[in-house]
Design an enzyme around this catalytic site. Sequence first.
Site, PDB file in Angstrom:
ATOM      1  N   GLU A  57       3.931  -7.180 -16.485  1.00  0.00           N
ATOM      2  CA  GLU A  57       4.968  -7.112 -17.522  1.00  0.00           C
ATOM      3  C   GLU A  57       4.978  -8.400 -18.343  1.00  0.00           C
ATOM      4  OE1 GLU A  57       5.136  -6.585 -14.278  1.00  0.00           O
ATOM      5  OE2 GLU A  57       6.897  -5.418 -13.686  1.00  0.00           O
ATOM      6  N   TRP A 174     -34.338   2.685   5.627  1.00  0.00           N
ATOM      7  CA  TRP A 174     -33.128   2.810   4.846  1.00  0.00           C
ATOM      8  C   TRP A 174     -32.963   4.272   4.517  1.00  0.00           C
ATOM      9  CZ3 TRP A 174     -30.682  -1.727   4.440  1.00  0.00           C
ATOM     10  CH2 TRP A 174     -31.424  -2.892   4.542  1.00  0.00           C
ATOM     11  N   THR A 200     -22.477  -1.657  16.829  1.00  0.00           N
ATOM     12  CA  THR A 200     -23.230  -1.950  15.611  1.00  0.00           C
ATOM     13  C   THR A 200     -23.747  -3.384  15.628  1.00  0.00           C
ATOM     14  OG1 THR A 200     -21.940  -0.333  14.372  1.00  0.00           O
ATOM     15  CG2 THR A 200     -23.015  -2.061  13.078  1.00  0.00           C
ATOM     16  N   ARG A 211     -21.812  -9.789  -1.481  1.00  0.00           N
ATOM     17  CA  ARG A 211     -22.066 -10.720  -2.588  1.00  0.00           C
ATOM     18  C   ARG A 211     -20.735 -10.996  -3.260  1.00  0.00           C
ATOM     19  NH1 ARG A 211     -25.951  -6.566  -3.903  1.00  0.00           N
ATOM     20  NH2 ARG A 211     -27.713  -6.944  -2.526  1.00  0.00           N
ATOM     21  N   THR A 302     -18.900   5.436  16.850  1.00  0.00           N
ATOM     22  CA  THR A 302     -17.898   5.436  17.926  1.00  0.00           C
ATOM     23  C   THR A 302     -16.574   4.865  17.419  1.00  0.00           C
ATOM     24  OG1 THR A 302     -19.716   4.989  19.437  1.00  0.00           O
ATOM     25  CG2 THR A 302     -17.488   4.744  20.327  1.00  0.00           C
TER      26      THR A 302
HETATM   27  C1  AOF Z   1       2.498  -8.493  -8.710  1.00  0.00           C
HETATM   28  N1  AOF Z   1       2.123  -8.204  -9.980  1.00  0.00           N
HETATM   29  O1  AOF Z   1       2.428  -7.238 -11.928  1.00  0.00           O
HETATM   30  C2  AOF Z   1       4.056  -6.915 -10.264  1.00  0.00           C
HETATM   31  C3  AOF Z   1       4.456  -7.204  -8.918  1.00  0.00           C
HETATM   32  O2  AOF Z   1       4.550 -13.112  -5.075  1.00  0.00           O
HETATM   33  P1  AOF Z   1       4.950 -12.640  -6.413  1.00  0.00           P
HETATM   34  O3  AOF Z   1       6.060 -13.394  -7.029  1.00  0.00           O
HETATM   35  O4  AOF Z   1       3.759 -12.534  -7.343  1.00  0.00           O
HETATM   36  O5  AOF Z   1       5.559 -11.182  -6.220  1.00  0.00           O
HETATM   37  C4  AOF Z   1       4.802 -10.147  -5.682  1.00  0.00           C
HETATM   38  C5  AOF Z   1       5.633  -8.889  -5.617  1.00  0.00           C
HETATM   39  O6  AOF Z   1       6.160  -8.530  -6.879  1.00  0.00           O
HETATM   40  C6  AOF Z   1       4.797  -7.704  -5.192  1.00  0.00           C
HETATM   41  O7  AOF Z   1       4.744  -7.581  -3.803  1.00  0.00           O
HETATM   42  C7  AOF Z   1       5.503  -6.509  -5.830  1.00  0.00           C
HETATM   43  O8  AOF Z   1       6.521  -6.052  -4.959  1.00  0.00           O
HETATM   44  C8  AOF Z   1       6.184  -7.112  -7.068  1.00  0.00           C
HETATM   45  N2  AOF Z   1       5.574  -6.685  -8.378  1.00  0.00           N
HETATM   46  N3  AOF Z   1       3.632  -8.006  -8.210  1.00  0.00           N
HETATM   47  O9  AOF Z   1       1.787  -9.196  -8.020  1.00  0.00           O
HETATM   48  C9  AOF Z   1       2.841  -7.444 -10.785  1.00  0.00           C
HETATM   49  N4  AOF Z   1       4.803  -6.153 -11.084  1.00  0.00           N
HETATM   50 ZN    ZN Z   2       7.272  -8.977 -11.487  1.00  0.00          ZN
END
Ligand code: AOF
Ligand code: ZN
Length: 372
Positions: A57, A174, A200, A211, A302
């Site tokens: 936002e 492969w 494995t 990478r 497994t």
């Molecule tokens: C994001 N990106 O665009 C929106 C999020 O640690 P912060 O402050 O970056 O907050 C993370 C939380 O904010 C995330 O877990 C989610 O609930 C909310 N929205 N987070 O990283 C975004 N809109």
């Molecule tokens: Zn936010």
Amino acid sequence: MEIPAQDAAHMARAVELAGRGHGTTSPNPVVGCVVLDAGGQVVGEGFHAYAGGPHAEVVALAQVGERARGGTAYVTLEPCDHTGRTGPCSQALLAAGVARVVIAVPDPNPKAAGGAARLRAHGVSVTSGVLAAEAERVNEEWLTYARLERSHVTWKFAATLDGRSAAEDGTSQWITSPEARADVHRLRAAADAIVAGIGTVLADDPHLTARPTPPAGPAGAGAGGRKPLRVVVDARARTPQGARVLDDSAPTLVAIAEDTDTELKADLLRLPSDGRGLDLEALLKELAARDVVSVFLEGGPTLAGEFLRRGLVDRVVAYVAPALLGSGRAALGAAGVGTIGEIHRLTFDEISLIGPDVRLIARPATQPGREQ
Ligand code: AOF
Ligand code: ZN
């Protein structure tokens, strides 16, 4: 719900933008945002690129200035209402003078939720649930992690058309093409952890590295130099000290049973076990607590069977080669199916050609991490 065509089109664009953050936002969600002015013209677009960076936002609003006044914002995840690494997006939208906010999926994170309520309380018209299925899909790893407090699991396998991943003598390189193997590297690099079983490790001595992906944020932030954690599921600590998975090319965690005595020099994670082996749900919860949002499960048959038996596979990625073996190891081991009524039903999501091979993406017909 009847969705106006304009709303669906703008949200579809926001979902597309969200997808650009894939593989670099962990442990944060992927989020996209589109802002319209009062006349309905698109004036801003943004997506979340890396944890600690501006939210979608804020990125979109930074482009619009006064033009958002009386306008509409489309966001794939409910705007946050908290101050975490960055400030609350609910406040940013209010300050910009947006009149309407359209949301796809509510935020399951209790620390951040509440943005929709705050916006409504300040007279903003809020519509929720627009293109929810598409927004769920693009953010499925994080939504599973946030709702279930465990890592999301993608099980990947490569097999012949008759579902085998090794010949009778155990040889397996492969089966699929170089194109398919390059695609696997791409998916691995987007995951937070790569998980394999001790079978494995003993049979193939894999590196389990990817990478590196190009950095998403400023130097040192986001995915720059990011290396997925390597995890070996090894109840009795049989990993050889010289195994490639213990080299220093990436961090490694060896998950062993609580009561296993070992001299192994490695980062050990002790877990409860039952008659069938380690408690894999406990493993995924421990990984989530270490900010592992997404796990790429690479085998073998497994371990994959055990994850499936416990309902812990969220997505299946199968690379199928146009080749036949007729005997040899099946791609999947016992998975708790004794009779046909217990079959693990999936639905296909995506079918594509990768070089000469087919890549199939499928998921359980009912999925615990998703709202039904
Ligand atoms: C994001 N990106 O665009 C929106 C999020 O640690 P912060 O402050 O970056 O907050 C993370 C939380 O904010 C995330 O877990 C989610 O609930 C909310 N929205 N987070 O990283 C975004 N809109
Ligand atoms: Zn936010």
